[in-house]
Design an enzyme around this catalytic site. Structure first.
Site, PDB file in Angstrom:
ATOM      1  N   ARG A  58       0.857  -1.187   0.000  1.00  0.00           N
ATOM      2  CA  ARG A  58       0.000   0.000   0.000  1.00  0.00           C
ATOM      3  C   ARG A  58       0.894   1.238   0.000  1.00  0.00           C
ATOM      4  NH1 ARG A  58      -3.625  -2.707  -1.517  1.00  0.00           N
ATOM      5  NH2 ARG A  58      -5.513  -3.323  -0.409  1.00  0.00           N
TER       6      ARG A  58
ATOM      7  N   HIS B 177      -1.943   1.209  -9.454  1.00  0.00           N
ATOM      8  CA  HIS B 177      -2.586   0.210  -8.576  1.00  0.00           C
ATOM      9  C   HIS B 177      -3.248  -0.896  -9.408  1.00  0.00           C
ATOM     10  CE1 HIS B 177      -4.349  -0.319  -4.295  1.00  0.00           C
ATOM     11  NE2 HIS B 177      -4.274  -1.490  -4.905  1.00  0.00           N
TER      12      HIS B 177
HETATM   13  P1  NDP Z   1      -1.838 -11.806   4.577  1.00  0.00           P
HETATM   14  O1  NDP Z   1      -2.624 -11.275   5.717  1.00  0.00           O
HETATM   15  O2  NDP Z   1      -2.113 -13.187   4.092  1.00  0.00           O
HETATM   16  O3  NDP Z   1      -0.271 -11.747   4.935  1.00  0.00           O
HETATM   17  C1  NDP Z   1       0.311 -10.668   5.555  1.00  0.00           C
HETATM   18  C2  NDP Z   1       1.758 -10.990   5.877  1.00  0.00           C
HETATM   19  O4  NDP Z   1       2.392  -9.813   6.393  1.00  0.00           O
HETATM   20  C3  NDP Z   1       1.907 -12.083   6.930  1.00  0.00           C
HETATM   21  O5  NDP Z   1       2.974 -12.935   6.618  1.00  0.00           O
HETATM   22  C4  NDP Z   1       2.239 -11.295   8.198  1.00  0.00           C
HETATM   23  O6  NDP Z   1       3.036 -11.988   9.140  1.00  0.00           O
HETATM   24  C5  NDP Z   1       3.037 -10.143   7.628  1.00  0.00           C
HETATM   25  N1  NDP Z   1       3.018  -8.999   8.538  1.00  0.00           N
HETATM   26  C6  NDP Z   1       1.947  -8.298   8.994  1.00  0.00           C
HETATM   27  N2  NDP Z   1       2.347  -7.354   9.862  1.00  0.00           N
HETATM   28  C7  NDP Z   1       3.697  -7.462   9.957  1.00  0.00           C
HETATM   29  C8  NDP Z   1       4.680  -6.795  10.710  1.00  0.00           C
HETATM   30  N3  NDP Z   1       4.371  -5.796  11.567  1.00  0.00           N
HETATM   31  N4  NDP Z   1       5.972  -7.181  10.578  1.00  0.00           N
HETATM   32  C9  NDP Z   1       6.311  -8.203   9.750  1.00  0.00           C
HETATM   33  N5  NDP Z   1       5.415  -8.891   9.006  1.00  0.00           N
HETATM   34  C10 NDP Z   1       4.119  -8.526   9.119  1.00  0.00           C
HETATM   35  O7  NDP Z   1      -1.999 -10.751   3.385  1.00  0.00           O
HETATM   36  P2  NDP Z   1      -1.945 -11.006   1.800  1.00  0.00           P
HETATM   37  O8  NDP Z   1      -0.698 -11.722   1.481  1.00  0.00           O
HETATM   38  O9  NDP Z   1      -3.229 -11.570   1.315  1.00  0.00           O
HETATM   39  O10 NDP Z   1      -1.897  -9.493   1.264  1.00  0.00           O
HETATM   40  C11 NDP Z   1      -0.850  -8.625   1.632  1.00  0.00           C
HETATM   41  C12 NDP Z   1      -1.117  -7.215   1.157  1.00  0.00           C
HETATM   42  O11 NDP Z   1      -0.924  -7.102  -0.251  1.00  0.00           O
HETATM   43  C13 NDP Z   1      -2.545  -6.682   1.339  1.00  0.00           C
HETATM   44  O12 NDP Z   1      -2.827  -6.347   2.675  1.00  0.00           O
HETATM   45  C14 NDP Z   1      -2.503  -5.469   0.448  1.00  0.00           C
HETATM   46  O13 NDP Z   1      -1.944  -4.382   1.159  1.00  0.00           O
HETATM   47  C15 NDP Z   1      -1.526  -5.878  -0.660  1.00  0.00           C
HETATM   48  N6  NDP Z   1      -2.226  -6.076  -1.950  1.00  0.00           N
HETATM   49  C16 NDP Z   1      -1.921  -5.243  -3.002  1.00  0.00           C
HETATM   50  C17 NDP Z   1      -2.564  -5.388  -4.212  1.00  0.00           C
HETATM   51  C18 NDP Z   1      -2.216  -4.511  -5.379  1.00  0.00           C
HETATM   52  O14 NDP Z   1      -2.986  -4.460  -6.355  1.00  0.00           O
HETATM   53  N7  NDP Z   1      -1.081  -3.837  -5.377  1.00  0.00           N
HETATM   54  C19 NDP Z   1      -3.612  -6.398  -4.429  1.00  0.00           C
HETATM   55  C20 NDP Z   1      -3.816  -7.253  -3.282  1.00  0.00           C
HETATM   56  C21 NDP Z   1      -3.163  -7.070  -2.082  1.00  0.00           C
HETATM   57  P3  NDP Z   1       2.489 -13.318   9.897  1.00  0.00           P
HETATM   58  O15 NDP Z   1       2.401 -14.377   8.803  1.00  0.00           O
HETATM   59  O16 NDP Z   1       3.538 -13.619  10.883  1.00  0.00           O
HETATM   60  O17 NDP Z   1       1.141 -12.968  10.451  1.00  0.00           O
END
Ligand code: NDP
Length: 308
Positions: free
Chosen positions: A223, A271
């Site tokens: 994001r 995006h």
């Molecule tokens: P998930 O919720 O499946 O995964 C999120 C990951 O981020 C997890 O591994 C989590 O760790 C990690 N994480 C969260 N907070 C932290 C932190 N503070 N420090 C380190 N690691 C952290 O999300 P998705 O993979 O489904 O999606 C990720 C993001 O991709 C979405 O939230 C969105 O922002 C972005 N996105 C962008 C798109 C675009 O068109 N550009 C389209 C779709 C999504 P843990 O596994 O340990 O919980």
């Protein structure tokens, strides 16, 4: 009990006709034709209005039509309302395609060769084999893991970073704030696929770039709020980073004078990493509705205290 969509008109009619065809028992309504608000139990949207729970007193579930839920003011919603993010296989496919395109372009120095083309310079540069290129993914969730597995066959040295410890085939994993710097030190190409939360806002900043190898490259697919834009410009201008591919911005669309439009070392896309397609997302949404109707746990329910 009704399912209310607040999406743009063309998508709304696709969703409605899919339900009419495959699940006619579900009363689907399209914003602003709300009908009796007390009948709305499910709400699906990308950008919800703020007063959802007061407007719809019997609301049980909010379905984000996106993978991220940062556009929701989670603190404002009562705890009994479940928030479910979209686990559309079409989103994962889109992100895989974008990440592979961007990593391969950066790996093969395409931005440099395009700059040379514009300057009419015919000059080759040393080719780094993929096995000597370290690609790191921030966020090892649904999308981050899918990207690592799609990149594996190219032979890159893969690194990943998440909040919790992981074991992922072919990926050296790092976890938590204490391992952020060691992770960054091993990222020639860094891909951000984090959710935007209070903890991750601004994570792509000057300290982060300084911890990466000189001349490293950045891909922001998460994001806009993850990135401190001024710090990226400084890192590109100083050569600490050589190139960046940016798909998301804090303010979309950017103003006409935004420096990202014209920076020679930055590719900007509007995006387009992935978007939800009713064709592939319909089954996911319907599956969750049925689970909820049967009193079972739905897939993709977010942990409200974590913000993702
Ligand atoms: P998930 O919720 O499946 O995964 C999120 C990951 O981020 C997890 O591994 C989590 O760790 C990690 N994480 C969260 N907070 C932290 C932190 N503070 N420090 C380190 N690691 C952290 O999300 P998705 O993979 O489904 O999606 C990720 C993001 O991709 C979405 O939230 C969105 O922002 C972005 N996105 C962008 C798109 C675009 O068109 N550009 C389209 C779709 C999504 P843990 O596994 O340990 O919980």
């Amino acid at each position: 009990m009704a399912l209310l969509f607040k999406v743009d008109d063309s998508r709304g009619s696709v969703w409605k006709s899919l339900f009419e065809q495959h699940a006619p028992d579900i009363d689907v309504r399209l914003w602003p034709d709300i009908g009796d608000p007390s009948q709305v139990r499910y709400f699906a949207a990308w950008q919800p209005p703020h007063d959802l729970h007061t407007r719809f007193p019997n609301l049980d579930v909010i379905f984000a039509t996106s993978a991220g839920v940062d556009q929701f003011d989670l603190g404002e919603l009562p705890g009994y309302i479940q928030v479910v993010r979209m686990l559309d296989p079409g989103i994962a496919q889109g992100i895989i395609e974008y990440a592979c395109f961007a990593v391969l372009s950066l790996h093969r120095q395409v931005p440099l060769y395009l700059r040379q083309q514009r300057a009419r310079v015919w000059q080759d540069h040393e080719l780094t084999p993929a096995r000597r290129r370290r690609v790191g993914v921030m966020g090892l969730g649904n999308l981050g893991v899918a990207v690592t597995q799609a990149l594996r066959p190219f032979g890159f040295e893969l690194r990943g970073w998440a909040r919790s410890h992981k074991h992922i085939d072919g990926v050296q994993c790092f976890a938590g704030d204490v391992q952020l710097k060691p992770f960054l030190a091993q990222c020639d190409i860094l891909i951000c696929l984090l959710p935007l939360t209070d903890d991750t806002r601004g994570v792509l900043n000057a300290q982060t770039f300084a911890a990466m190898p000189k001349g490293a490259q950045l891909i922001n697919l998460g994001r806009g709020g993850h990135l401190i834009e001024r710090d990226l410009l400084d890192a590109l201008d100083s050569g600490q980073l050589s190139d960046a591919v940016v798909d998301v911005l804090e303010d979309e669309p950017p103003s006409p004078d935004h420096p990202f439009w014209s920076h020679p070392n930055l590719w900007l896309t509007p995006h387009i990493g992935a978007n939800t397609s009713p064709d592939t997302a319909f089954e996911v949404l319907l599956g969750n509705l049925r689970r909820h109707q049967r009193g079972e746990a739905m897939h993709g329910v977010i942990a409200r205290h974590q913000g993702y």
